[in-house]
Structures are given as C-alpha cells and as structure tokens.
Write a protein that holds these residues in place. Sequence first.
Motif, mmCIF file in Angstrom:
data_model
loop_
_atom_site.group_PDB
_atom_site.id
_atom_site.type_symbol
_atom_site.label_atom_id
_atom_site.label_comp_id
_atom_site.label_asym_id
_atom_site.label_seq_id
_atom_site.Cartn_x
_atom_site.Cartn_y
_atom_site.Cartn_z
ATOM 1 N N PRO A 9 41.565 17.452 23.563
ATOM 2 C CA PRO A 9 41.634 16.443 22.499
ATOM 3 C C PRO A 9 41.503 17.032 21.100
ATOM 4 O O PRO A 9 42.219 16.630 20.180
ATOM 5 N N HIS A 26 36.344 8.819 26.934
ATOM 6 C CA HIS A 26 35.597 9.801 26.140
ATOM 7 C C HIS A 26 36.540 10.776 25.443
ATOM 8 O O HIS A 26 36.383 11.051 24.237
ATOM 9 N N SER A 27 37.527 11.298 26.167
ATOM 10 C CA SER A 27 38.463 12.261 25.575
ATOM 11 C C SER A 27 39.302 11.604 24.482
ATOM 12 O O SER A 27 39.593 12.228 23.453
ATOM 13 N N SER A 69 36.195 9.216 31.672
ATOM 14 C CA SER A 69 36.522 10.494 31.044
ATOM 15 C C SER A 69 37.721 10.354 30.113
ATOM 16 O O SER A 69 37.766 10.985 29.046
ATOM 17 N N ASP A 86 49.606 16.554 27.947
ATOM 18 C CA ASP A 86 49.264 16.106 26.600
ATOM 19 C C ASP A 86 50.372 15.297 25.918
ATOM 20 O O ASP A 86 50.166 14.766 24.830
ATOM 21 N N VAL A 130 42.742 15.293 27.967
ATOM 22 C CA VAL A 130 41.638 15.289 28.927
ATOM 23 C C VAL A 130 40.666 16.416 28.603
ATOM 24 O O VAL A 130 41.038 17.419 27.976
ATOM 25 N N GLY A 131 39.425 16.243 29.043
ATOM 26 C CA GLY A 131 38.406 17.252 28.804
ATOM 27 C C GLY A 131 37.878 17.220 27.386
ATOM 28 O O GLY A 131 38.071 16.245 26.641
ATOM 29 N N GLU A 132 37.223 18.303 26.991
ATOM 30 C CA GLU A 132 36.624 18.404 25.665
ATOM 31 C C GLU A 132 37.480 19.228 24.697
ATOM 32 O O GLU A 132 37.472 18.988 23.493
ATOM 33 N N TYR A 164 45.938 8.223 21.671
ATOM 34 C CA TYR A 164 45.093 8.627 22.799
ATOM 35 C C TYR A 164 43.792 7.840 22.887
ATOM 36 O O TYR A 164 43.185 7.765 23.960
ATOM 37 N N TRP A 177 39.412 12.722 20.598
ATOM 38 C CA TRP A 177 40.656 12.968 19.858
ATOM 39 C C TRP A 177 40.684 12.164 18.568
ATOM 40 O O TRP A 177 40.999 12.701 17.494
#
Length: 444
Positions: free
Chosen positions: A241, A427-428, A424, A231, A236-238, A254, A432
């Motif tokens: 963020p 999206h992340s 991905s 970080d 990354v991921g849901e 980000y 954020w």
Amino acid sequence: MGKGGQGETNGVEVKRQLPEYTWEDIQDKTTNDNKWLVIEGQVYNITSWSRRHPGGPKVIGHYAGQDATDAFRAFHNDLGFVRKYMKAIHIGTLKQSQQEVKPIDKDFRELRDIAEKMELFKPSLLFFSLHLFHILFLDWAAWAVMYYFGTSWVPFLISLMLLTTVEAQVGWIQHDFGHLSVFKNTKLNHAFHYFSVGIIKGASPLWWNHMHYQHHAKPNIMDKDPDVRIDALFVVGETMPVKVAKERKKSMPYNWQNYYFFLLGPPLLFPVYFQIMLFKFIYSRKAWMDLLMVMIFFVKFFSLYTPLLGIWGALAFYFSFRCLESHWFTWVAQSNHIPMDIEFDSAQPWLQLQLNATCNVEQNFFNDWFTGHLNFQIEHHLFPTMPRHNLHKIAPLVKSLCEKHGVSYQVKPLSTAFADIVRSLKHSGELWYSTYQAYHATTS
C-alpha cells in the motif's frame, strides 16, 4: 571438457579443482545474463538451465544469488536423479568459512529427515482413489439429475451445486498430482494431472505449474509470487500500500477495496480473469497438448448439457458453476495468505519464509474436505510433496520447531480465517489512503 569438474587427457579421466566463491561473488548474479545459486554448499550457474527447467524458468530464477538448498529438497522427490542434470552447471564451491548452517535451517532439515523416516512422504493410493471416485461420481450425478428429472429449478440447482463441488474438489486433487504427491512415478503424476486439471477442470497443467510453483518458492514475496501481483485492483500487506501510494497519482480507490472485493474478487476470478490468462498462456507458450485437454473438457460439457438446456442455457450453467467455484477457491486459498506478511524478498530461511506467509485453519472432517486439506497450509508449504493425508501427522513437530525458534504458528477457525481476508483488505486500504493523502499533499 565438461563443466562439472571432470576432464579427460589422452583418454584418462582427471579431476579438475573447482574454484571457491564467497557470498559476495554470488549475491549479485541475479540477472537474465548471469544467474547463480547455492545448493548444499555447491555453486551452480543456472543462466542457461533455467530456460529448460521443468518447473519453469522463474521458479528457479527466484533463488538466483541465494541459498536454494531447502527449496531444492522441497520440490524434488528423487534427488539422485535430479543431481545427474546438475553436474553440467556445477561451477564451484561456497568458501568453507561461509558454509556454516543456521540453527533454524539445521533443525528444519533434521525435521525433514524425521518425516522421511516416519514415511510421511508415502502416499495412500486408497485415499486418493476414493477422492477421485467421489469426484467422478458427482460429475456423473450432476448431469444425471437433470437428465432424469428435467431442467426445472430444483433439479437445475441441485445439478449446479453438484458440478460446483466437482470443480472445487478436482481443484484440490489436481493440486496433489501437480505436486507429485500421489504416485512415486513422476510420469503417472503428470498423466493424472493432465486428466484432472485438463479434462475435468478445463485448465492448463503447464499454466498451473508456472503460477503455482512460483507461489510456493517465494510465497507472498512481491515481484516474485504471482498470487500477490494484484496491485491493479488490490493492495495487500503493509509494504505494497505504501509503495503504490507513493508511486501513483491515479489508481484504484483502494480504501474501498474491502467492499468491491465482493464484486471483483471471488465472482470474477475464475469466470473472467483465469479464462483470459489460461488461453493467453496456451497461445504464448504454444502449449498445444494443454489446448487439446481444455478442448476435450468443453466438448464434453456442451455435448452433455446443450441437449438438456440449449446453447444459451448451457452457457449460463457454465458461468454459474464457474462463479460459485471461484468463490469456493478464492475464500479458501486467500484465507491462508492475504492476512499474512507480504514483503520484498530478504532471502529468509525456508521455515521463516513459509510461516510468515501462511497460517492454518482448524482441523475437522468438514474443513479437511472443504479445503482439500489446505487447512494445513503451513505443513503443505514446508513439505509440498508430502501427501495431504499425512500433513496433520507432522503438524505437532512443526509447531514445536516454530516455538523453539520464535516463529509464529497461527491456527484459526474457518470463519475467522475468512473474516481476516476482509479485515486485512480494509487495513491495507486505509494504509494506502493515509499514505496517499500525506505523500501527495507534500509533493503537489
């Protein structure tokens, strides 16, 4: 008196009744001063043992307060040998009424028994010998091309591509040795691991074990898997963020990470970040044998290439193949994980934990070679000691088990897997940004 339930009175050995514990007794034993876990219904106090654990203190510590049965079986080839060391830390039994095995765990353990009966954990020495031979041949060829044909652009670039291939492919075979999947003899695996990752690749075997075993124990689990402890540069991921957006008023942009990934990710991972972390680890752990292996690599490399290219040319050559190797590794390694679920630990069953964090890439001869058979990432994570040449044999049974329990089993073309990394990240980054804007607008 021993701690494993055995005592001695007047020279006569007697059995001591071990206490029973409930999950309520165990689940909070996760601190450095008090760590317990459960394996096959038995309770173990790993507080002191974790510091001496061959796989490192963190990999076993990540299962503190949890059932580690499937992780235990996954990482150890000789269970009987390991159990001898467990007697001293055996402190009790899980209460009988709480020992019921979940159907998903029961079915997975039966699948592992089937794999053992099919001899899928039996390595082919011919397979690994041929792979190691082709690596050593290309390593020689990379030097020979410039030695015999000069250092003009064409032989220079050919040598560069050959050495990049060597370093990428030795990364896959050292991975096999590191997972103890090549020889039945553990010492032989360790010896070849030092040779491959140390002398041919110029890295620390202990550092690799420290990082990689944690990843396998808890893949894509925040605060446990070092591969998603990123970080400082990426979210990354849901979950990550949102967490970062709420905690930090100032951070990386980000929402642009899917663009700056191409500058800060693949090009710099090996030439910069890994080089720094490698020597930092060796120094902090006083891993002098690892330092010796790394020094042999550098002496070998500069002895071969400085007479051909000069010291500055050899340095440029070194960082060039490290950069290309870094691209190869990053795209392959992250295509299986970054687009998948990345969450905090919820003590999921082994099958579900690994499938949530991994996906496969389609099988063909090139993909198998290019990824070191890590296109079968799902099967590798479920059975990390299984020789890679057998992963495709267990894949249909794994897929069937996933269908039975409603667990997603994803297989992608290589190009889609690579593109999903960028998708991905985009999206992340957007998640954020929207969270950051909304949260700090209401709190400022």
